[in-house]
Design a protein around this motif. Structure first.
Motif, PDB file in Angstrom:
ATOM      1  N   ARG A 215      43.709  75.313  59.990  1.00 31.42           N
ATOM      2  CA  ARG A 215      44.371  75.573  61.263  1.00 31.42           C
ATOM      3  C   ARG A 215      44.292  74.373  62.204  1.00 31.42           C
ATOM      4  O   ARG A 215      45.210  74.099  62.952  1.00 31.42           O
ATOM      5  N   GLY A 216      43.140  73.632  62.179  1.00 30.31           N
ATOM      6  CA  GLY A 216      42.951  72.559  63.139  1.00 30.31           C
ATOM      7  C   GLY A 216      42.780  73.130  64.541  1.00 30.31           C
ATOM      8  O   GLY A 216      42.516  74.313  64.685  1.00 30.31           O
TER       9      GLY A 216
ATOM     10  N   HIS B 206      51.417  79.098  69.202  1.00 31.38           N
ATOM     11  CA  HIS B 206      52.591  79.958  69.377  1.00 31.38           C
ATOM     12  C   HIS B 206      52.761  80.968  68.247  1.00 31.38           C
ATOM     13  O   HIS B 206      53.742  81.712  68.228  1.00 31.38           O
ATOM     14  N   GLY B 207      51.839  80.925  67.286  1.00 26.18           N
ATOM     15  CA  GLY B 207      51.866  81.918  66.202  1.00 26.18           C
ATOM     16  C   GLY B 207      52.671  81.464  64.993  1.00 26.18           C
ATOM     17  O   GLY B 207      53.445  80.498  65.062  1.00 26.18           O
TER      18      GLY B 207
ATOM     19  N   GLY C   6      45.239  69.137  55.264  1.00 27.60           N
ATOM     20  CA  GLY C   6      46.127  68.925  56.402  1.00 27.60           C
ATOM     21  C   GLY C   6      46.259  70.188  57.227  1.00 27.60           C
ATOM     22  O   GLY C   6      45.567  71.182  56.981  1.00 27.60           O
ATOM     23  N   MET C   7      47.166  70.145  58.210  1.00 29.67           N
ATOM     24  CA  MET C   7      47.278  71.254  59.178  1.00 29.67           C
ATOM     25  C   MET C   7      48.701  71.820  59.244  1.00 29.67           C
ATOM     26  O   MET C   7      49.121  72.320  60.286  1.00 29.67           O
TER      27      MET C   7
ATOM     28  N   THR D 238      56.519  72.615  64.464  1.00 33.96           N
ATOM     29  CA  THR D 238      55.498  73.303  65.266  1.00 33.96           C
ATOM     30  C   THR D 238      54.301  73.578  64.375  1.00 33.96           C
ATOM     31  O   THR D 238      54.463  73.975  63.220  1.00 33.96           O
ATOM     32  N   HIS D 239      53.104  73.314  64.882  1.00 35.10           N
ATOM     33  CA  HIS D 239      51.870  73.565  64.125  1.00 35.10           C
ATOM     34  C   HIS D 239      51.192  74.832  64.629  1.00 35.10           C
ATOM     35  O   HIS D 239      51.300  75.171  65.808  1.00 35.10           O
TER      36      HIS D 239
END
Ligand code: HPA
Length: 265
Positions: free
Chosen positions: A181-182, A92-93, A203-204, A86-87
């Motif tokens: 964060r992207g 979603h925090g 990167g993210m 999950t990013h």
């Protein structure tokens, strides 16, 4: 971490172990964009569990992130392979971002190998090559930690694990990873800022997971696969599909590196 996050990770780990029949894991490998084919080199594939079947996991949104946890027997040890993550940009925090790593550690993993796709800010870090993460700059504005939890990050990415990786491939270079964060790619001006700050890769992902792993006392190894030259440093625009394709082409070689690391953790 909060007691609730800890309890959810523990429940996820217990359910995972009951699905796989393995009591305790030695290490966990988080497979980033395009790294999934490299997972096959890690060892004999055991049970695979969809993340969505375990407490606390969100279905990942991005193509190339299927969202499964695989149990792998590598020599005489058991490893967890997290296929998908999950990013932060999914919204979603931070707790959702690090839940996989916390679950793996709750299932016994004392080593966490974080892989990702990254843009290169240094012409020596060429497209298609794996690069060891020597350190990170967390520019996401987020942390997985709550409260007065002053975790030491003097050696976030284990020097001894980096030495193990270099034994497997003496040509591996190291770089500092800037975590954004992207989801948008960076502007050329942002890339110039990151270079001035001392970043070599961008990167993210990865940084928050590394922090959560260090909080739990696990050792961390980070490896970026350079999928593109960062924005403004080449004459063509960035494209997510190109990132995935480069990842796929290089991941089979990268699998050999992961297998060599698995044998030594
Ligand atoms: N920037 C941010 N994230 C990335 C990049 C990039 O250039 N390449 C792969 N992930």
């Amino acid at each position: 971490m909060t007691t609730e996050a800890l309890q959810t990770a523990q429940r996820a780990a217990d359910e995972l172990r009951s699905h796989t029949g393995v009591d305790s894991y030695k290490a966990a490998f988080v497979m980033g964009s395009g790294w999934a084919p490299g997972a096959d080199a890690l060892g004999e594939e055991g049970t695979e569990v969809p993340m969505s079947a375990l407490p606390g996991f969100r279905p990942p949104a991005v193509t190339g992130h299927p969202g499964r946890i695989r149990s792998v027997r590598s020599g005489d040890r058991d490893m967890l392979v997290l296929l998908g993550r999950t990013h932060l940009y999914e919204g979603h925090g931070p707790a959702a971002v690090v839940h996989g790593v916390r679950t793996a550690i709750a299932a016994g993993a004392s080593t966490v190998v974080l892989t990702n796709a990254a843009g290169s800010l240094d012409r020596e870090l060429t497209v298609g090559s794996p690069v060891l993460i020597a350190d990170h700059i967390n520019l996401t504005g987020a942390s997985p930690l709550d409260g007065a939890n002053f975790v030491d990050l003097s050696e976030t990415y284990s020097a001894s694990l980096r030495a193990v990786a270099r034994e497997a491939n003496a040509e591996l270079r190291e770089g500092v990873y800037a975590a954004m964060r992207g989801p948008q790619f960076e502007t050329p001006a942002e890339i110039r800022m990151l270079r001035a700050m001392g970043a070599d890769l961008v990167g993210m992902s990865t940084a928050l997971e590394a922090v959560a792993a260090r909080e739990q006392g696990a050792s961390v190894l980070g490896i970026s696969l350079v999928t593109n030259v960062a924005a403004g440093l080449s004459d063509h625009p960035l494209d997510h599909h190109e990132v995935l394709e480069t990842g796929r082409d290089a991941a089979a070689d990268a699998g050999g590196l992961l297998a060599a690391i698995a044998a030594k953790v």
